[in-house]
Design an enzyme around this catalytic site. Structure first.
Site, PDB file in Angstrom:
ATOM      1  N   ASN A  68      36.914  -3.663 -73.404  1.00  0.00           N
ATOM      2  CA  ASN A  68      37.475  -2.466 -74.035  1.00  0.00           C
ATOM      3  C   ASN A  68      38.052  -1.558 -72.942  1.00  0.00           C
ATOM      4  OD1 ASN A  68      37.661   0.227 -75.019  1.00  0.00           O
ATOM      5  ND2 ASN A  68      36.453  -0.376 -76.799  1.00  0.00           N
ATOM      6  N   HIS A  88      38.693   3.624 -71.895  1.00  0.00           N
ATOM      7  CA  HIS A  88      38.359   4.717 -70.972  1.00  0.00           C
ATOM      8  C   HIS A  88      39.199   4.716 -69.697  1.00  0.00           C
ATOM      9  CE1 HIS A  88      35.712   6.184 -73.882  1.00  0.00           C
ATOM     10  NE2 HIS A  88      35.105   5.019 -73.971  1.00  0.00           N
ATOM     11  N   HIS A 118      40.701   1.012 -79.095  1.00  0.00           N
ATOM     12  CA  HIS A 118      40.425   1.826 -80.277  1.00  0.00           C
ATOM     13  C   HIS A 118      41.473   2.931 -80.346  1.00  0.00           C
ATOM     14  CE1 HIS A 118      37.124   4.377 -82.553  1.00  0.00           C
ATOM     15  NE2 HIS A 118      38.255   4.280 -83.231  1.00  0.00           N
ATOM     16  N   ARG A 154      42.154   6.065 -81.881  1.00  0.00           N
ATOM     17  CA  ARG A 154      41.451   7.077 -82.681  1.00  0.00           C
ATOM     18  C   ARG A 154      42.447   8.005 -83.350  1.00  0.00           C
ATOM     19  NH1 ARG A 154      35.590   7.587 -81.444  1.00  0.00           N
ATOM     20  NH2 ARG A 154      35.683   9.387 -82.796  1.00  0.00           N
ATOM     21  N   ARG A 192      42.567  10.445 -78.539  1.00  0.00           N
ATOM     22  CA  ARG A 192      41.951  11.028 -77.333  1.00  0.00           C
ATOM     23  C   ARG A 192      42.027  10.084 -76.138  1.00  0.00           C
ATOM     24  NH1 ARG A 192      35.664  11.175 -79.171  1.00  0.00           N
ATOM     25  NH2 ARG A 192      36.598  12.273 -80.900  1.00  0.00           N
ATOM     26  N   GLU A 240      40.539  -1.725 -82.772  1.00  0.00           N
ATOM     27  CA  GLU A 240      39.503  -0.965 -83.491  1.00  0.00           C
ATOM     28  C   GLU A 240      40.144   0.234 -84.153  1.00  0.00           C
ATOM     29  OE1 GLU A 240      35.780  -1.857 -80.442  1.00  0.00           O
ATOM     30  OE2 GLU A 240      36.650   0.146 -80.549  1.00  0.00           O
ATOM     31  N   THR A 282      31.678   6.276 -81.174  1.00  0.00           N
ATOM     32  CA  THR A 282      31.359   5.799 -82.520  1.00  0.00           C
ATOM     33  C   THR A 282      29.840   5.728 -82.651  1.00  0.00           C
ATOM     34  OG1 THR A 282      33.362   4.506 -82.319  1.00  0.00           O
ATOM     35  CG2 THR A 282      31.956   4.013 -84.197  1.00  0.00           C
ATOM     36  N   GLU A 289      30.501  -6.913 -86.514  1.00  0.00           N
ATOM     37  CA  GLU A 289      30.094  -6.564 -85.154  1.00  0.00           C
ATOM     38  C   GLU A 289      28.869  -5.674 -85.278  1.00  0.00           C
ATOM     39  OE1 GLU A 289      33.056  -5.684 -82.243  1.00  0.00           O
ATOM     40  OE2 GLU A 289      31.710  -4.373 -81.130  1.00  0.00           O
ATOM     41  N   HIS A 328      28.645  -2.013 -77.994  1.00  0.00           N
ATOM     42  CA  HIS A 328      28.494  -0.564 -77.856  1.00  0.00           C
ATOM     43  C   HIS A 328      27.351  -0.240 -76.909  1.00  0.00           C
ATOM     44  CE1 HIS A 328      28.892   3.686 -78.534  1.00  0.00           C
ATOM     45  NE2 HIS A 328      29.997   3.436 -79.218  1.00  0.00           N
TER      46      HIS A 328
HETATM   47  N1  PXP Z   1      32.561  -2.241 -80.207  1.00  0.00           N
HETATM   48  C1  PXP Z   1      32.975  -1.219 -80.998  1.00  0.00           C
HETATM   49  C2  PXP Z   1      33.189  -1.490 -82.448  1.00  0.00           C
HETATM   50  C3  PXP Z   1      33.241   0.049 -80.466  1.00  0.00           C
HETATM   51  O1  PXP Z   1      33.640   1.057 -81.274  1.00  0.00           O
HETATM   52  C4  PXP Z   1      33.097   0.242 -79.072  1.00  0.00           C
HETATM   53  C5  PXP Z   1      33.433   1.571 -78.470  1.00  0.00           C
HETATM   54  O2  PXP Z   1      34.786   1.837 -78.655  1.00  0.00           O
HETATM   55  C6  PXP Z   1      32.678  -0.842 -78.295  1.00  0.00           C
HETATM   56  C7  PXP Z   1      32.390  -2.067 -78.893  1.00  0.00           C
HETATM   57  C8  PXP Z   1      32.518  -0.731 -76.814  1.00  0.00           C
HETATM   58  O3  PXP Z   1      31.501   0.182 -76.521  1.00  0.00           O
HETATM   59  P1  PXP Z   1      31.276   0.668 -75.024  1.00  0.00           P
HETATM   60  O4  PXP Z   1      32.546   1.323 -74.581  1.00  0.00           O
HETATM   61  O5  PXP Z   1      30.116   1.603 -75.133  1.00  0.00           O
HETATM   62  O6  PXP Z   1      30.969  -0.563 -74.216  1.00  0.00           O
END
Ligand code: PXP
Length: 254
Positions: free
Chosen positions: A17, A20, A53, A55, A59, A80, A111, A161, A204
């Site tokens: 992901n 960030h 993602h 949003r 952001r 996402e 989330t 998930e 997550h």
């Molecule tokens: N899976 C989903 C569905 C998420 O919403 C997120 C966060 O955007 C992640 C995985 C990844 O989470 P993290 O950034 O905490 O590793």
């Protein structure tokens, strides 16, 4: 389900992901660091997919980021998004490999919980039908709760998930009894979802310290990991940070 009944399910996929990277970029309104560049590096480092993602408040990832990811990536994109008309239209325009439906509240930092599928079953069934028809693999982000899993199966999702946030938070807070209870729930619900014909993913909050027990669940086919990897990349670089996660996942799978 006993271990003897579980078939070997193959290599665990890692979805990286990149949200960030965009968070850091947006902190200064600059063009760098570029999340698409990070996605290409993640590909070279052994990621099996890229997760982003979009949003409602934009952001981190922007609409242009999604367009550029679709144009340039050879890896599958896991998009996402919240179950809104705006996001559905964007997903139908780009037709990413996978769409993961997540709950979204403007005021939350991330989330925080899973989707309430059971409460909104009809609405979600109508919402995902065009996405499925467009060829997207639809995934539903939920807590380890049998009612949510059963509802996800009924609405025709291909994938669930499982939200690993609570498990990771308990670990970070040193609440090891609660952590182990949540881990047991995640393990049981992975097996249950698999028995209903759902493909199981998880993610997550996962870190090097928390990934292995989840990676060891034989039914889990994919982990989506972002925030920790992007933070770790500051210290060791993105490629080594991903490579270490990949190594830990493979080690847990043996
Ligand atoms: N899976 C989903 C569905 C998420 O919403 C997120 C966060 O955007 C992640 C995985 C990844 O989470 P993290 O950034 O905490 O590793």
């Amino acid at each position: 389900m006993s271990d003897a009944l579980i078939e070997p399910l193959g290599r665990l996929r890692l979805g990286v992901n990149i949200d960030h990277v965009a968070t850091v970029r947006n902190a200064r309104g600059s063009a760098y660091p570029d999340p698409v560049r990070a996605a290409k590096l993640a590909e070279e480092a052994g990621a099996d997919g890229i997760t982003a993602h979009l949003r409602e408040d934009r952001r981190h990832i922007s609409d242009t980021d999604i367009e550029r990811l679709i144009e340039t990536l050879s890896l599958p994109l896991n998009f996402e998004m919240a179950a809104t008309d705006e996001m559905q239209a964007i997903a139908l325009r780009h037709k990413p490999h996978a769409v993961c439906i997540v709950p979204e509240k403007r005021e939350e930092r991330t989330t925080e919980g899973g989707l309430e599928v059971a409460r909104e079953e009809n609405k979600l069934a109508h919402f995902i039908a065009p996405l499925r028809d467009a060829g997207c693999r639809v995934s539903i982000f939920i807590a380890a709760d049998p009612a949510q899993i059963e509802a996800a199966a009924r609405i025709g999702a291909a994938v669930i998930e499982l939200h690993t946030g609570a498990y990771c938070d308990f670990h970070a807070e040193g609440k090891f009894d609660e952590r182990d209870a949540e881990l047991a729930r995640l393990r049981d619900m992975s097996a249950y979802a698999h028995s209903l014909g759902l493909e199981v993913h998880a993610g997550h909050g996962l870190t090097y310290d928390t990934v292995q027990p989840v990676a060891a669940f034989p039914e889990v086919m994919e982990l989506n990991i972002g925030h920790f990897l992007i933070g770790e990349a500051i210290f060791r670089g993105l490629t080594p940070a991903i490579a270490e996660m990949r190594r830990l996942m493979d080690e847990a799978r043996i």
